[in-house]
Design a protein around this motif. Sequence first.
Motif, PDB file in Angstrom:
ATOM      1  N   HIS A  16       0.841  -1.203   0.000  1.00  0.00           N
ATOM      2  CA  HIS A  16       0.000   0.000   0.000  1.00  0.00           C
ATOM      3  C   HIS A  16       0.876   1.254   0.000  1.00  0.00           C
ATOM      4  O   HIS A  16       0.660   2.178  -0.794  1.00  0.00           O
ATOM      5  CB  HIS A  16      -0.917  -0.030   1.233  1.00  0.00           C
ATOM      6  N   ALA A  17       1.881   1.284   0.880  1.00  0.00           N
ATOM      7  CA  ALA A  17       2.783   2.433   0.973  1.00  0.00           C
ATOM      8  C   ALA A  17       3.579   2.608  -0.317  1.00  0.00           C
ATOM      9  O   ALA A  17       3.791   3.733  -0.788  1.00  0.00           O
ATOM     10  CB  ALA A  17       3.723   2.270   2.161  1.00  0.00           C
ATOM     11  N   ALA A  18       4.011   1.499  -0.913  1.00  0.00           N
ATOM     12  CA  ALA A  18       4.779   1.563  -2.162  1.00  0.00           C
ATOM     13  C   ALA A  18       3.923   2.128  -3.296  1.00  0.00           C
ATOM     14  O   ALA A  18       4.403   2.923  -4.113  1.00  0.00           O
ATOM     15  CB  ALA A  18       5.307   0.178  -2.526  1.00  0.00           C
ATOM     16  N   ILE A  19       2.658   1.730  -3.335  1.00  0.00           N
ATOM     17  CA  ILE A  19       1.757   2.242  -4.367  1.00  0.00           C
ATOM     18  C   ILE A  19       1.584   3.753  -4.208  1.00  0.00           C
ATOM     19  O   ILE A  19       1.670   4.506  -5.191  1.00  0.00           O
ATOM     20  CB  ILE A  19       0.392   1.526  -4.308  1.00  0.00           C
ATOM     21  N   LEU A  20       1.355   4.204  -2.984  1.00  0.00           N
ATOM     22  CA  LEU A  20       1.196   5.639  -2.741  1.00  0.00           C
ATOM     23  C   LEU A  20       2.446   6.401  -3.166  1.00  0.00           C
ATOM     24  O   LEU A  20       2.361   7.452  -3.812  1.00  0.00           O
ATOM     25  CB  LEU A  20       0.898   5.910  -1.264  1.00  0.00           C
ATOM     26  N   ILE A  40       1.222   2.907 -12.859  1.00  0.00           N
ATOM     27  CA  ILE A  40       1.488   2.804 -11.424  1.00  0.00           C
ATOM     28  C   ILE A  40       1.758   1.350 -11.040  1.00  0.00           C
ATOM     29  O   ILE A  40       2.696   1.048 -10.302  1.00  0.00           O
ATOM     30  CB  ILE A  40       0.305   3.374 -10.603  1.00  0.00           C
ATOM     31  N   GLY A  41       0.936   0.445 -11.569  1.00  0.00           N
ATOM     32  CA  GLY A  41       1.156  -0.972 -11.298  1.00  0.00           C
ATOM     33  C   GLY A  41       2.529  -1.419 -11.747  1.00  0.00           C
ATOM     34  O   GLY A  41       3.239  -2.140 -11.030  1.00  0.00           O
ATOM     35  N   VAL A  46       3.162  -4.820 -10.164  1.00  0.00           N
ATOM     36  CA  VAL A  46       1.892  -5.560 -10.211  1.00  0.00           C
ATOM     37  C   VAL A  46       1.126  -5.108 -11.448  1.00  0.00           C
ATOM     38  O   VAL A  46       1.445  -4.086 -12.053  1.00  0.00           O
ATOM     39  CB  VAL A  46       1.023  -5.331  -8.947  1.00  0.00           C
ATOM     40  N   SER A  47       0.099  -5.855 -11.812  1.00  0.00           N
ATOM     41  CA  SER A  47      -0.727  -5.450 -12.943  1.00  0.00           C
ATOM     42  C   SER A  47      -1.632  -4.296 -12.522  1.00  0.00           C
ATOM     43  O   SER A  47      -1.944  -4.146 -11.334  1.00  0.00           O
ATOM     44  CB  SER A  47      -1.582  -6.626 -13.418  1.00  0.00           C
ATOM     45  N   GLY A  48      -2.034  -3.491 -13.497  1.00  0.00           N
ATOM     46  CA  GLY A  48      -2.947  -2.393 -13.200  1.00  0.00           C
ATOM     47  C   GLY A  48      -4.196  -2.852 -12.477  1.00  0.00           C
ATOM     48  O   GLY A  48      -4.584  -2.279 -11.448  1.00  0.00           O
ATOM     49  N   PRO A  49      -4.876  -3.919 -12.974  1.00  0.00           N
ATOM     50  CA  PRO A  49      -6.089  -4.378 -12.288  1.00  0.00           C
ATOM     51  C   PRO A  49      -5.855  -4.805 -10.840  1.00  0.00           C
ATOM     52  O   PRO A  49      -6.759  -4.714 -10.010  1.00  0.00           O
ATOM     53  CB  PRO A  49      -6.531  -5.569 -13.149  1.00  0.00           C
ATOM     54  N   ALA A  50      -4.645  -5.262 -10.524  1.00  0.00           N
ATOM     55  CA  ALA A  50      -4.358  -5.679  -9.141  1.00  0.00           C
ATOM     56  C   ALA A  50      -4.455  -4.508  -8.175  1.00  0.00           C
ATOM     57  O   ALA A  50      -4.662  -4.705  -6.972  1.00  0.00           O
ATOM     58  CB  ALA A  50      -2.971  -6.318  -9.060  1.00  0.00           C
TER      59      ALA A  50
END
Length: 198
Positions: A16-20, A40-41, A46-50
């Motif tokens: 979660h923190a890495a995505i932000l 972003i994915g 990770v894949s976009g849908p993930a």
Amino acid sequence: MTNGVTERDRAKADRHAAILHEAAVLFAERGFSGVSLEDIGGAVGVSGPALYRHFANKQALLGAILLEVSERLLAGGLAVLSTHDGAHERLDAIIAFHVEFALQDSDVIRVQDRDLASLSDADRHTVRRLQREYVEMWIGILSSVHPDRDDDDLRVRAHACFGLINSTPHTVRASRSRPGERDIRGILHSMALASLTA
């Protein structure tokens, strides 16, 4: 498992923190409209849908970035008030806190400046409320330093100080001969303190 937190919980929080973080970097570079969930994915592996396991959509992700930083600013200001006594000590401490924030979160500052209007109405309302509370905290400190000045005067001073501190880190980043972070920190702190105590 420690204190009820499993390895899976920790991994999810880290993701979660890495995505932000990566979303803030990409939004800062390209703007909210110039970045896809797939971009972003890809940045976090990770894949976009993930990403939908973490956020409902790209707008919700932007909201999470700006809400988190607004909450962190307010919490940092409250910590200054609770751990420092005296107007000048509090002013010095909250300047140091904000300078550190600006140096560590310059990407988020750029996102806030450019993409606030892309938030949902609810998130924009909450971000603005949190930021008003943070500004009012500065005004409270400044009113103790300058008891003869009214709130409108102090609000202008606080916003001018934010402009000074927030704009400098990414201006310096573009410089060919970037000074060390310790030097930047000292320059920003001394200039902000001088402007607010003049």
